[in-house]
Design an enzyme around this catalytic site. Structure first.
Site, PDB file in Angstrom:
ATOM      1  N   SER A 209       0.826  -1.211   0.000  1.00  0.00           N
ATOM      2  CA  SER A 209       0.000   0.000   0.000  1.00  0.00           C
ATOM      3  C   SER A 209       0.860   1.262   0.000  1.00  0.00           C
ATOM      4  O   SER A 209       0.488   2.289  -0.584  1.00  0.00           O
ATOM      5  CB  SER A 209      -0.934   0.009   1.216  1.00  0.00           C
ATOM      6  OG  SER A 209      -0.189   0.046   2.424  1.00  0.00           O
ATOM      7  N   ARG A 213       0.121   3.631  -3.226  1.00  0.00           N
ATOM      8  CA  ARG A 213      -0.537   4.926  -3.015  1.00  0.00           C
ATOM      9  C   ARG A 213       0.179   6.023  -3.808  1.00  0.00           C
ATOM     10  O   ARG A 213      -0.458   6.810  -4.516  1.00  0.00           O
ATOM     11  CB  ARG A 213      -0.543   5.275  -1.529  1.00  0.00           C
ATOM     12  CG  ARG A 213      -1.210   6.625  -1.218  1.00  0.00           C
ATOM     13  CD  ARG A 213      -1.170   6.944   0.251  1.00  0.00           C
ATOM     14  NE  ARG A 213      -2.064   6.070   0.997  1.00  0.00           N
ATOM     15  CZ  ARG A 213      -1.689   5.044   1.726  1.00  0.00           C
ATOM     16  NH1 ARG A 213      -0.389   4.740   1.807  1.00  0.00           N
ATOM     17  NH2 ARG A 213      -2.546   4.285   2.370  1.00  0.00           N
ATOM     18  N   ASN A 217      -1.479   7.843  -7.441  1.00  0.00           N
ATOM     19  CA  ASN A 217      -1.723   9.283  -7.545  1.00  0.00           C
ATOM     20  C   ASN A 217      -0.911   9.925  -8.662  1.00  0.00           C
ATOM     21  O   ASN A 217      -1.422  10.756  -9.421  1.00  0.00           O
ATOM     22  CB  ASN A 217      -1.407   9.960  -6.206  1.00  0.00           C
ATOM     23  CG  ASN A 217      -2.525   9.780  -5.199  1.00  0.00           C
ATOM     24  OD1 ASN A 217      -3.519  10.500  -5.217  1.00  0.00           O
ATOM     25  ND2 ASN A 217      -2.384   8.805  -4.322  1.00  0.00           N
TER      26      ASN A 217
END
Length: 285
Positions: A209, A213, A217
């Protein structure tokens, strides 16, 4: 007379696929989702370049620092330095560990901020220069290292290794192994396999994660810049449609301004999670 083999302008789909293809050691697009024999050369090059640039800027500021009225760059660096130091004090309570962790967090923030900032360059600028320099008009080049999952997962694995090091350093190898089998549900032989499985899942989930992440983005941001560039290309190709030109300029300006927040925020989030995970390595169950 048309021969049917004339070069044609790429479609929108071809344009985006070309820009999302890495320059790698094979010279052609990666054929499988996972291939550990392939190295994305553009990610490695721009990561190292941004790292060297960040170190050079910090070295120049440190060398010319003054106790009087600071310049703008020194003031900006001092603000970032104080922010990172305060966050490190609040999360990692060991003063001895902070001697390494705080500079590490500062390096992570500056490095990721610079890599994310590559998104502000015009989409076609560096790929066109590389195509001209290499003599291959179809040469691949991606310039945002943090929009490559390989790069972000590489950094998150680096953070995992630091966490494992502090687990062993703080608790001792025996203490850490004991914790792997007795936390979080308690010290009972029946619970050993469950505790160990939960610990492995926790390490895996945090690492994946952490990298996903940042990648998600920045990948989305890069894609939006490409879509905006297509509006300008459509206008330039037809030389008509004032709405396309206005839309290209307005959308590009608005997204670039908003993206400044994303670039800084994603660097801050990655740095904070790095501090949190290292701080957790200091805690005992």
């Amino acid at each position: 007379m048309a021969t049917g083999h004339e070069a044609h302008a790429p479609t929108a789909g071809e344009y985006i696929v070309h820009h999302l293809t890495q320059l790698n050691t094979t010279g052609h697009p990666q054929q499988s989702v996972i291939d550990f024999s392939v190295i994305n050369l553009d990610t490695v090059f721009f990561s190292v370049l941004m790292g060297v640039l960040g170190l050079f800027v910090m070295w120049r500021v440190a060398k010319s620092v003054t106790s009087g009225v600071p310049g703008r760059l020194q003031a900006a660096v001092e603000i970032v330095l104080e922010m990172v130091n305060n966050q490190a004090k609040g999360i990692v309570h060991s003063e001895e560990s902070r001697k390494f962790v705080a500079p590490l967090a500062l390096t992570v923030f500056v490095w990721i901020f610079l890599m994310n900032s590559m998104d502000f360059l015009p989409v076609d600028l560096l790929p066109k220069i590389w195509a001209a320099a290499s003599g291959d008009e179809h040469a691949f080049l991606r310039v945002v290292p943090t929009a490559d999952l390989n790069g972000t997962l590489g950094m998150s694995v680096g953070v995992l290794l630091v966490c494992l090091w502090y687990n062993i350093k703080i608790k001792g190898l025996g203490g850490w192994v004991h914790e792997l089998f007795t936390a979080p549900f308690g010290s009972h032989p029946v619970l050993y396999p469950i505790n160990f499985a939960m610990q492995m899942i926790e390490f895996l989930a945090k690492t994946v994660s952490h990298g996903m992440r940042l990648f998600g983005n920045m990948y989305a941001g890069e894609l939006v810049f490409m879509l905006i560039a297509l509006m300008g290309a459509a206008w330039a190709g037809t030389a008509t449609g004032a709405a396309l030109w206005v839309g290209h300029v307005v959308a590009g300006t608005v997204w670039a301004i908003f993206h400044i927040l994303i670039v800084a925020l994603q660097a801050f989030i990655f740095m904070m999670l790095t501090l949190v995970y290292i701080g957790q390595a200091h805690e005992s169950h």
